[in-house]
Design an enzyme around this catalytic site. Structure first.
Site, mmCIF file in Angstrom:
data_model
loop_
_atom_site.group_PDB
_atom_site.id
_atom_site.type_symbol
_atom_site.label_atom_id
_atom_site.label_comp_id
_atom_site.label_asym_id
_atom_site.label_seq_id
_atom_site.Cartn_x
_atom_site.Cartn_y
_atom_site.Cartn_z
ATOM 1 N N ASP A 267 3.423 3.748 49.839
ATOM 2 C CA ASP A 267 3.643 4.254 51.192
ATOM 3 C C ASP A 267 2.808 3.496 52.218
ATOM 4 O O ASP A 267 1.912 2.717 51.882
ATOM 5 C CB ASP A 267 3.303 5.747 51.257
ATOM 6 C CG ASP A 267 4.388 6.626 50.649
ATOM 7 O OD1 ASP A 267 5.485 6.097 50.406
ATOM 8 O OD2 ASP A 267 4.121 7.814 50.410
ATOM 9 N N LYS B 127 6.799 5.297 55.522
ATOM 10 C CA LYS B 127 7.398 6.074 56.591
ATOM 11 C C LYS B 127 6.377 6.210 57.709
ATOM 12 O O LYS B 127 5.174 6.282 57.468
ATOM 13 C CB LYS B 127 7.777 7.478 56.104
ATOM 14 C CG LYS B 127 8.688 7.492 54.906
ATOM 15 C CD LYS B 127 8.849 8.901 54.360
ATOM 16 C CE LYS B 127 9.658 8.899 53.076
ATOM 17 N NZ LYS B 127 9.762 10.245 52.487
ATOM 18 N N MET C 80 0.095 15.856 60.183
ATOM 19 C CA MET C 80 1.242 15.277 60.897
ATOM 20 C C MET C 80 1.578 16.068 62.160
ATOM 21 O O MET C 80 2.738 16.252 62.509
ATOM 22 C CB MET C 80 2.464 15.209 59.963
ATOM 23 C CG MET C 80 2.218 14.414 58.700
ATOM 24 S SD MET C 80 3.472 14.647 57.415
ATOM 25 C CE MET C 80 3.139 16.348 56.876
#
Length: 256
Positions: free
Chosen positions: A47, A69, A182
């Protein structure tokens, strides 16, 4: 230390996946087991938040596959990531699925293992230090403290898969430390809802940017300033709400 202790019941020639948490950023926080399986991997599927230092641990002949991502942009859809893991394992490869933090805390690790299980692929899980534990420790913010908070809650700042809202009233009326993953883009929404449901606007909060990395920055203020603090910060960042964040200036060790 027996390097095959976790996989001794599996035929590695049939393919095997190790789901590895790389930790929050500082490469020295990688676990010993994570270090070992990365070195043994033939394929590493990684990632965006995995550091170059950790990737450098892989064998020079290992295949590195980036599936990172970032906010509002997925380089590779989750369904395709799942299929990459299945395909490489079915080719008989020893695969490491490498994620930042811990794979089971907002890392979608469970979804990936469900896919592997469906196809009969053998796997193991190597936990990592999650961002909430690592970033707050490096910021001098204890998640629990007898004078401040008896418990802690981890919350995703993303909209839930089924569109349901967070249980704001439950969060606002608790005495827990609240950690939002997030949540930078949703900071105004988080601030407004916590205050609207009864949390003191003057309670202390902090945003930790690039936690545990050399470029780590901490923005501290009051809950009613959270949206303004977020304007100064960049992703990846963690939001912490609770009086434990008052201890940052006293206990900060990493940036001194």
């Amino acid at each position: 230390m027996n390097s095959d202790i976790a996989v001794k019941n599996h035929d590695l020639k049939a393919g095997f996946v190790s789901l590895v948490g790389a930790g929050p950023g500082d490469p020295d926080l990688l676990t010993v087991k994570g270090y070992r399986v990365i070195q043994q991997a033939e394929v590493v599927v990684y990632d965006r938040l995995v550091s170059e230092q950790i990737l450098a641990l892989a064998d020079a002949n290992a295949e590195l596959i980036y599936v990172g991502k970032k906010l509002d942009f997925h380089c590779v859809p989750q369904e395709q990531i799942n299929q990459i893991l299945v395909q490489k394992a079915q080719e008989g490869k020893r695969v490491v699925r490498l994620k930042g933090g811990d794979s089971f805390i907002f890392g979608r690790g469970g979804e990936e293992l469900e896919e592997l299980a469906e196809y009969g692929v053998a796997y193991e899980v190597v936990p990592g230090i999650t961002a909430a534990a690592g970033a707050t420790a490096y910021a001098g913010i204890p998640l629990t403290h007898r004078d401040h908070a008896q418990s802690v809650q981890f919350i995703t700042g993303h909209v839930q898969k089924d569109g349901r809202e967070i249980e704001w009233q439950s969060l606002a009326q608790s005495n827990n430390t609240l950690v939002f993953y997030m949540g930078l883009k949703q900071s105004g929404h988080i601030m407004d809802n916590l205050i609207a449901h009864g949390l003191d606007p003057q309670i202390s909060c902090a945003i930790i940017e690039n936690g545990t990395r050399p470029e780590q920055r901490v923005f501290q203020g009051k809950l009613n300033e959270l949206a303004l603090l977020a304007e100064q910060a960049q992703s990846p960042a963690l939001i912490v709400v609770g009086s434990v964040t008052e201890l940052h200036n006293k206990l900060d060790w990493f940036n001194k």
